[in-house]
Design an enzyme around this catalytic site. Structure first.
Site, PDB file in Angstrom:
ATOM      1  N   CYS A 117       0.818  -1.211   0.000  1.00  0.00           N
ATOM      2  CA  CYS A 117       0.000   0.000   0.000  1.00  0.00           C
ATOM      3  C   CYS A 117       0.850   1.259   0.000  1.00  0.00           C
ATOM      4  CB  CYS A 117      -0.896   0.021   1.232  1.00  0.00           C
ATOM      5  SG  CYS A 117      -2.234  -1.154   1.116  1.00  0.00           S
ATOM      6  N   ARG A 122       7.525   5.215   3.112  1.00  0.00           N
ATOM      7  CA  ARG A 122       7.546   4.084   4.042  1.00  0.00           C
ATOM      8  C   ARG A 122       9.001   3.661   4.252  1.00  0.00           C
ATOM      9  NH1 ARG A 122       2.358   0.244   3.253  1.00  0.00           N
ATOM     10  NH2 ARG A 122       3.060  -0.373   5.310  1.00  0.00           N
ATOM     11  N   ASP A 305      -4.949   1.291  10.958  1.00  0.00           N
ATOM     12  CA  ASP A 305      -5.574   0.438   9.934  1.00  0.00           C
ATOM     13  C   ASP A 305      -7.099   0.400  10.053  1.00  0.00           C
ATOM     14  OD1 ASP A 305      -3.050  -0.043   9.017  1.00  0.00           O
ATOM     15  OD2 ASP A 305      -2.838  -1.996   9.970  1.00  0.00           O
ATOM     16  N   ARG A 397      -5.810  -8.452  -1.057  1.00  0.00           N
ATOM     17  CA  ARG A 397      -4.543  -8.658  -0.350  1.00  0.00           C
ATOM     18  C   ARG A 397      -4.773  -8.998   1.113  1.00  0.00           C
ATOM     19  NH1 ARG A 397      -1.214  -3.745   0.139  1.00  0.00           N
ATOM     20  NH2 ARG A 397      -0.596  -5.090   1.837  1.00  0.00           N
TER      21      ARG A 397
HETATM   22  N1  EPU Z   1       8.900   4.340  10.200  1.00  0.00           N
HETATM   23  C1  EPU Z   1      10.109   4.994  10.077  1.00  0.00           C
HETATM   24  N2  EPU Z   1      11.227   4.244   9.897  1.00  0.00           N
HETATM   25  C2  EPU Z   1      11.205   2.893   9.836  1.00  0.00           C
HETATM   26  C3  EPU Z   1       9.969   2.224   9.955  1.00  0.00           C
HETATM   27  C4  EPU Z   1       8.822   2.978  10.135  1.00  0.00           C
HETATM   28  O1  EPU Z   1      10.170   6.207  10.138  1.00  0.00           O
HETATM   29  O2  EPU Z   1      12.259   2.275   9.672  1.00  0.00           O
HETATM   30  C5  EPU Z   1       7.677   5.118  10.407  1.00  0.00           C
HETATM   31  C6  EPU Z   1       6.669   4.960   9.262  1.00  0.00           C
HETATM   32  O3  EPU Z   1       6.928   5.865   8.222  1.00  0.00           O
HETATM   33  C7  EPU Z   1       5.356   5.211   9.971  1.00  0.00           C
HETATM   34  C8  EPU Z   1       5.595   4.672  11.396  1.00  0.00           C
HETATM   35  O4  EPU Z   1       7.003   4.593  11.536  1.00  0.00           O
HETATM   36  O5  EPU Z   1       5.126   6.573  10.045  1.00  0.00           O
HETATM   37  C9  EPU Z   1       5.016   3.306  11.688  1.00  0.00           C
HETATM   38  O6  EPU Z   1       5.400   2.364  10.690  1.00  0.00           O
HETATM   39  P1  EPU Z   1       5.540   0.809  11.008  1.00  0.00           P
HETATM   40  O7  EPU Z   1       6.933   0.413  10.761  1.00  0.00           O
HETATM   41  O8  EPU Z   1       4.948   0.532  12.349  1.00  0.00           O
HETATM   42  O9  EPU Z   1       4.614   0.182   9.879  1.00  0.00           O
HETATM   43  P2  EPU Z   1       4.847  -1.130   9.036  1.00  0.00           P
HETATM   44  O10 EPU Z   1       5.523  -2.145   9.877  1.00  0.00           O
HETATM   45  O11 EPU Z   1       5.413  -0.794   7.728  1.00  0.00           O
HETATM   46  C10 EPU Z   1       2.648  -2.303   9.826  1.00  0.00           C
HETATM   47  C11 EPU Z   1       1.445  -2.884   9.146  1.00  0.00           C
HETATM   48  C12 EPU Z   1       0.579  -1.751   8.589  1.00  0.00           C
HETATM   49  C13 EPU Z   1       0.204  -0.796   9.718  1.00  0.00           C
HETATM   50  C14 EPU Z   1       1.442  -0.312  10.461  1.00  0.00           C
HETATM   51  C15 EPU Z   1       1.125   0.515  11.688  1.00  0.00           C
HETATM   52  C16 EPU Z   1       2.255  -4.992   8.376  1.00  0.00           C
HETATM   53  C17 EPU Z   1       2.650  -5.832   7.221  1.00  0.00           C
HETATM   54  N3  EPU Z   1       1.878  -3.761   8.079  1.00  0.00           N
HETATM   55  O12 EPU Z   1       3.360  -1.584   8.811  1.00  0.00           O
HETATM   56  O13 EPU Z   1      -0.576  -2.384   8.115  1.00  0.00           O
HETATM   57  O14 EPU Z   1      -0.476   0.321   9.185  1.00  0.00           O
HETATM   58  O15 EPU Z   1       2.233  -1.442  10.879  1.00  0.00           O
HETATM   59  O16 EPU Z   1       0.337  -0.200  12.580  1.00  0.00           O
HETATM   60  O17 EPU Z   1       2.255  -5.425   9.513  1.00  0.00           O
HETATM   61  C18 EPU Z   1      -2.422  -2.744   6.727  1.00  0.00           C
HETATM   62  O18 EPU Z   1      -2.553  -3.862   7.255  1.00  0.00           O
HETATM   63  O19 EPU Z   1      -3.276  -2.214   5.978  1.00  0.00           O
HETATM   64  C19 EPU Z   1      -1.195  -1.991   6.972  1.00  0.00           C
HETATM   65  C20 EPU Z   1      -0.787  -1.017   6.202  1.00  0.00           C
END
Ligand code: EPU
Length: 428
Positions: A117, A122, A305, A397
């Site tokens: 997405c 990201r 989410d 997805r």
């Molecule tokens: N961030 C950083 N640096 C990093 C990683 C993240 O700045 O190295 C920032 C991101 O830009 C964001 C925040 O930290 O602003 C949180 O991001 P996070 O890493 O927690 O998100 P993610 O692991 O990429 C997972 C879920 C998402 C959900 C987020 C937040 C999975 C596969 N995806 O993403 O789920 O929105 O956590 O809870 O677990 C969904 O299911 O629709 C989905 C997008």
């Protein structure tokens, strides 16, 4: 290509059974690579994200055998590749978990950056920072993220942002590293706890998952295990929101109510009656929704989410609500679609001001991402007339049998192939 055609305006009634958690599954499957013998993973959601990961695991050399639609046996003992190509990673946000899993398994990983997405930048800088602290050399070569180490060594890592992905990735890389790893400011989502439970059932030594400090004492070996994934908190929340939006009465079963606390609290503010059972919640809505303010935050805050789904309810609420996004930079792309349907929403940066209207109007709309797509379904279901949703690959997805599940609740929703601009009706 396909689209959804919804004839809305009917209250949802009945029972819906929630599938296994997508965001737990996409972490636990790559984690299987760390074992030396076969694992059986049950309660997998039957969604395209899971299929993509299983294909990638096969390409790495794992032996994947489907036991049934939700259960799979994976033998990782013959994995001989550390490369997850662009083609394999396409459309898969969780491809980054192969970095942690492969580094943890063989001190070597080369993985295409994640797809999935699109709601703002990201970054994975916190993942990289974690791997480097464990002793890996990380580079970007030909558009691929490359990591290598002689041996990984436990370290103390403070996350600058609470990141689900970085917390998971560091756990994967650290679980067999020498010594103690401490992750501070760790994410606390239910799927982090599920991954820790899965790894511990293979012989790992992880403490504190579900709190802000996770301690991982590295072990030499992980053995195969038999594990069932937790229910999907966001799928459950989506059906709960749909029940509220359509003034329905729905029993949402196979859930962990503790994981739904913030969602339950906010839906109650909109006027919903919610009864909690051991493994189910019953959601009944008798009146027009009331306004409420929502701010998304890492767990145990209100999940980002679920932001588009609750905002959709608020478009028809009495009064003006403020929805603030506290996790992502740009998670309001769906607003334009709701506006096409007549919603009154003003977005200012990370804040949306939603003035409730009596009802939305049916219109052709797009699923601009997975949860935005879920919101479009809710908008279609609560609106009298025919709403068409395109770009539904995003929805597939993350939502198992979405047409069948809503149909069983009395909704009129069909999946319709789009052929050369014309459409052909297909049975749900
Ligand atoms: N961030 C950083 N640096 C990093 C990683 C993240 O700045 O190295 C920032 C991101 O830009 C964001 C925040 O930290 O602003 C949180 O991001 P996070 O890493 O927690 O998100 P993610 O692991 O990429 C997972 C879920 C998402 C959900 C987020 C937040 C999975 C596969 N995806 O993403 O789920 O929105 O956590 O809870 O677990 C969904 O299911 O629709 C989905 C997008």
């Amino acid at each position: 290509m396909e689209k959804f055609v919804i004839n809305g305006g009917k209250p949802l009634k009945g029972e819906v059974r929630i599938s296994g958690a997508k965001n737990a599954a996409v972490a636990i499957l790559p984690a299987v690579l760390l074992a030396d013998s076969p694992c059986i993973v049950d309660n997998l959601p039957n969604i395209s994200d899971v299929a993509t990961i299983l294909k990638a695991m096969q390409a790495l050399g794992a032996n994947v055998r489907l036991i049934n639609k939700t259960c799979v046996e994976i033998d990782p003992s013959h994995v001989n590749s550390f490369v997850v190509s662009k083609q394999m990673a396409e459309g898969m946000r969780a491809s980054s978990y192969f970095l942690g899993a492969l580094l943890g398994k063989m001190n070597r990983a080369r993985v295409a950056p994640p797809g999935g997405c699109n709601f703002g930048v990201r970054p994975i800088d916190q993942h990289i920072k974690g791997f480097e602290a464990l002793g890996a050399k990380m580079t970007i070569e030909n558009g691929m993220v490359d990591g290598r180490a002689m041996a990984l060594k436990g370290a103390s890592i403070y996350l600058d942002v609470v990141s689900v992905g970085a917390t998971i990735n560091i756990m994967l890389a650290a679980v067999k590293a020498k010594g103690l790893t401490v992750i501070e400011n760790a994410a606390r989502e239910p799927h982090i706890v599920d991954l820790a439970n899965f790894l511990n059932s293979m012989g790992a030594n992880i403490m504190g998952a579900g709190t802000g400090v996770i301690k991982i004492r590295g072990v030499d070996k992980l053995e195969g295990t038999n594990y069932s994934i937790i229910p999907d908190q966001i799928e459950a929340g989506t059906y709960m929101a749909a029940a509220v939006a359509t003034m329905g009465d729905v029993l949402v079963s196979n859930v962990t109510p503790k994981h739904l606390e913030s969602i339950i609290a906010k839906l109650r503010e909109t006027g919903a009656e919610i009864i909690e059972f051991d493994e189910a919640v019953r959601v009944t809505m008798r009146t027009r929704p009331k306004k409420c303010n929502v701010k998304t935050m890492p767990h145990p805050g209100f999940p980002t989410d679920m932001q588009p789904q609750i905002a959709t309810i608020l478009t028809i609420a009495e009064g003006t609500s403020i929805v603030t996004e506290g996790v992502w930079d740009n998670r309001f792309r769906y607003v334009e679609q709701l506006t096409i349907m007549g919603a009154d929403i003003q977005v200012d940066g990370k804040m949306a001001v939603i003035t409730g209207v009596k009802q939305l109007n049916p219109a052709p709309v797009q699923a601009v991402d997975l949860r935005a797509g879920a919101a479009m379904i809710i908008a279609g279901l609560m609106t009298e007339g025919t709403t068409e949703i395109e770009n539904i690959v995003y929805i597939d997805r993350g939502y198992e049998n979405v047409v069948e599940k809503f149909t069983a609740l009395g909704a009129d929703i069909k999946r319709v192939p789009i052929i050369d601009g014309a459409v052909e009706l297909k049975q749900a």
